[in-house]
Design a protein around this motif. Structure first.
Motif, short mmCIF file in Angstrom:
data_model
loop_
_atom_site.label_atom_id
_atom_site.label_comp_id
_atom_site.label_asym_id
_atom_site.label_seq_id
_atom_site.Cartn_x
_atom_site.Cartn_y
_atom_site.Cartn_z
N SER A 46 15.82 0.11 18.43
CA SER A 46 16.74 -0.74 18.73
C SER A 46 16.77 -1.41 20.21
CB SER A 46 18.29 0.27 18.64
OG SER A 46 18.06 1.17 19.43
N ALA A 47 15.86 -1.09 20.57
CA ALA A 47 15.33 -1.66 22.10
C ALA A 47 14.90 -3.02 21.81
CB ALA A 47 14.21 -0.78 22.72
N THR A 48 14.42 -3.45 20.57
CA THR A 48 14.08 -4.74 20.28
C THR A 48 15.21 -5.81 20.42
OG1 THR A 48 12.37 -4.05 18.89
CG2 THR A 48 12.93 -6.32 18.63
N VAL A 49 16.26 -5.16 19.99
CA VAL A 49 17.60 -6.07 19.75
C VAL A 49 17.98 -5.96 21.36
CG1 VAL A 49 19.79 -6.28 18.86
CG2 VAL A 49 18.19 -5.10 17.54
N LEU A 50 18.19 -5.08 22.11
CA LEU A 50 18.60 -4.99 23.28
C LEU A 50 17.66 -5.95 24.30
CD1 LEU A 50 20.28 -3.92 25.59
CD2 LEU A 50 18.67 -2.04 26.32
N ASP A 51 16.34 -5.94 24.16
CA ASP A 51 15.54 -6.95 24.71
C ASP A 51 16.06 -8.55 24.50
OD1 ASP A 51 14.10 -4.92 26.16
OD2 ASP A 51 12.48 -5.08 24.70
N ALA A 52 16.09 -8.52 23.30
CA ALA A 52 16.62 -9.96 22.89
C ALA A 52 17.87 -10.49 23.31
CB ALA A 52 16.72 -10.12 21.14
N LEU A 53 18.85 -9.41 23.45
CA LEU A 53 20.18 -9.75 24.11
C LEU A 53 20.09 -9.96 25.74
CD1 LEU A 53 22.39 -7.41 22.10
CD2 LEU A 53 22.59 -9.87 22.03
N LEU A 54 19.41 -8.97 26.48
CA LEU A 54 19.02 -9.28 27.65
C LEU A 54 18.41 -10.43 28.23
CD1 LEU A 54 18.22 -5.47 28.74
CD2 LEU A 54 20.38 -6.84 29.10
N ASN A 55 17.27 -10.76 27.33
CA ASN A 55 16.63 -11.96 27.61
C ASN A 55 17.45 -13.26 27.62
OD1 ASN A 55 14.36 -10.41 28.04
ND2 ASN A 55 13.45 -10.63 26.23
N ALA A 56 18.36 -13.35 26.41
CA ALA A 56 18.88 -14.36 26.02
C ALA A 56 20.33 -14.71 27.28
CB ALA A 56 19.82 -14.29 24.64
N SER A 57 20.69 -13.23 27.60
CA SER A 57 21.66 -13.46 28.71
C SER A 57 21.36 -13.72 29.87
CB SER A 57 22.47 -12.00 28.67
OG SER A 57 21.51 -10.98 29.57
N GLY A 58 20.19 -13.78 30.18
CA GLY A 58 19.38 -14.23 31.41
C GLY A 58 19.31 -15.70 31.70
N ALA A 59 19.42 -16.54 30.39
CA ALA A 59 19.40 -18.01 30.60
C ALA A 59 20.61 -18.59 31.28
CB ALA A 59 19.52 -18.34 29.09
N PRO A 60 20.63 -19.67 31.84
CA PRO A 60 21.34 -20.29 32.92
C PRO A 60 22.51 -20.71 31.91
CG PRO A 60 19.21 -21.09 33.45
CD PRO A 60 18.99 -20.31 32.16
#
Length: 277
Positions: A46-60
């Protein structure tokens, strides 16, 4: 009501290790213009999903922020000698996610936990192999609902072991589905799905990782429509008459008998893996 949630959250606070590298540290400051999202997961996959969410949330221009993480409580590992956080919790801590925003209730219906969740006012919850039943009083909190990443082509293989059962059955195609969570098991309307051919030599852990990787991409692609409400309008109800079940694997089922055909033995390989999806 006991204080297990609070105690387990304190465990994570006192056992949080510093991030392994500065490049993995994210800024988790709250942005009132972004929609709060809560992620629920437990195993490493499930860390794969978390990484995707954290990376996307970091976009301006991100529409959302990851306001909190919910995961299974710490458990004893290494023959009971150590009490360790779930793989997802450890991954989040390694990325620098605030430990006081990692919730570890024994049950998702605990009053103390639900009170903390309500205080966050989440618009959306995302689940990926969380492993706990979500009661109605949880599902009623996020205004846009709860969306689950399920590693099968729903309504096929509803339940705890969809990947293992698909391999056991020797199917040639599977996939991953995004579906709204309802009280019935994996029976909510499907937002989108992605098909995947199964390699004859693939094992359950590798297929599971691949499906969650594809599911992460599908989720990020669909998030704008989930947030603007159009996903709920287009989501397709499942045909319950076509549903198949994927109950958890019993210890007896994972045993290998060399009286069986080679293809049966191959398809059993890895059946002991279980995620409580």
């Amino acid at each position: 009501m006991n204080s297990s949630s609070l105690m387990l959250r304190r465990f994570l606070c006192f056992n949080a290790s510093p991030p392994s590298s500065s490049s993995s540290i994210l800024c988790f400051s709250s942005n009132r213009n972004r929609k709060p999202l809560v992620f629920l997961g437990s195993p490493q996959v499930s860390a794969t999903v978390l990484d995707a969410l954290l990376n996307a949330s970091g976009a301006p221009d991100s529409l959302f922020e990851v306001a909190a993480i919910v995961t299974q409580p710490p458990s004893r590992k290494d023959r009971g000698k150590k009490v360790l956080p779930s793989p997802l919790a450890q991954h989040a801590l390694d990325r620098g996610f605030p430990s006081d925003l990692i919730f570890t209730p024994a049950r998702a219906g605990e009053d103390m936990f639900l009170s903390s969740l309500r205080a966050l006012q989440p618009e959306l919850c995302i689940t990926a192999a969380y492993g706990n039943i979500l009661p109605s009083k949880f599902l009623n909190i996020p205004t846009l609902g709860t969306v689950n990443i399920h590693p099968s082509l729903l309504p096929l293989y509803r339940g705890a072991a969809p990947v293992q059962r698909a391999l056991q059955d020797g199917v040639k195609e599977t996939g991953v589905s995004l579906a709204f969570t309802v009280r019935a098991l994996d029976a909510g309307p499907v937002i989108a799905s992605q098909r995947l051919e199964i390699d004859d030599q693939i094992k359950a852990p590798d297929l599971l990782a691949l499906l969650f990787s594809e599911g992460s991409k599908l989720l990020i692609h669909q998030l704008p429509s989930i947030f603007d409400g159009s996903a709920k309008l287009k989501a397709q109800s499942q045909d319950d008459s076509k549903a198949t079940l994927a109950p958890k694997i019993s210890p007896e089922e994972s045993w290998l008998s060399f009286d069986q055909e080679a293809v049966v033995l191959h398809n059993k390989d890895g059946l002991e893996l279980e995620l409580k999806l």
